[in-house]
Write a protein that holds these residues in place. Structure first.
Motif, short mmCIF file in Angstrom:
data_model
loop_
_atom_site.label_atom_id
_atom_site.label_comp_id
_atom_site.label_asym_id
_atom_site.label_seq_id
_atom_site.Cartn_x
_atom_site.Cartn_y
_atom_site.Cartn_z
N LEU A 85 37.68 14.54 63.51
CA LEU A 85 38.33 15.52 62.64
C LEU A 85 39.44 14.89 61.82
N VAL A 86 40.22 14.02 62.45
CA VAL A 86 41.31 13.35 61.74
C VAL A 86 40.75 12.43 60.67
N TRP A 106 37.82 12.64 59.09
CA TRP A 106 37.24 13.42 57.99
C TRP A 106 38.33 14.05 57.13
N ALA A 107 39.41 14.51 57.76
CA ALA A 107 40.51 15.10 56.99
C ALA A 107 41.15 14.05 56.08
N SER A 150 38.87 13.36 53.15
CA SER A 150 38.92 14.47 52.19
C SER A 150 40.16 14.39 51.32
N GLY A 190 33.76 14.45 52.96
CA GLY A 190 34.73 14.63 54.03
C GLY A 190 34.81 16.06 54.52
N ILE A 191 34.81 17.00 53.58
CA ILE A 191 34.87 18.42 53.96
C ILE A 191 33.60 18.85 54.69
N LEU A 250 33.81 17.44 58.12
CA LEU A 250 34.85 18.14 58.87
C LEU A 250 34.30 19.47 59.41
N ILE A 251 33.65 20.23 58.56
CA ILE A 251 33.08 21.51 58.98
C ILE A 251 31.99 21.29 60.02
N THR A 254 31.71 18.83 62.15
CA THR A 254 32.31 18.43 63.42
C THR A 254 32.94 19.62 64.13
N ILE A 255 33.56 20.51 63.39
CA ILE A 255 34.15 21.71 63.99
C ILE A 255 33.06 22.57 64.63
#
Length: 55
Positions: free
Chosen positions: A8-9, A11-12, A15, A31-32, A35-36, A38-39
């Motif tokens: 998450l870190v 990918w953030a 982004s 990246g977004i 991130l989504i 992975t969440i």
């Protein structure tokens, strides 16, 4: 769980860099999306582990 937080870190950061630099807009979009993804993966994994403990 630690691997998901690390992802998450990462990918953030990708982004933010992608949107900060105009030529790397594609990096921000990727990246977004990651991130989504992975969440969602983390949420599914957490729900499955809770069910396993209850069952």
């Amino acid at each position: 769980m630690q691997i998901i937080i690390v992802l998450l870190v990462i990918w953030a950061i990708l982004s933010i860099v992608g949107f900060a630099l105009k030529g790397l807009l594609w990096l921000g979009i990727i990246g977004i999306v990651l991130l989504i993804g992975t969440i969602v993966f983390g949420a599914i994994r957490r729900a499955a582990s809770k069910r396993k403990l209850q069952g």
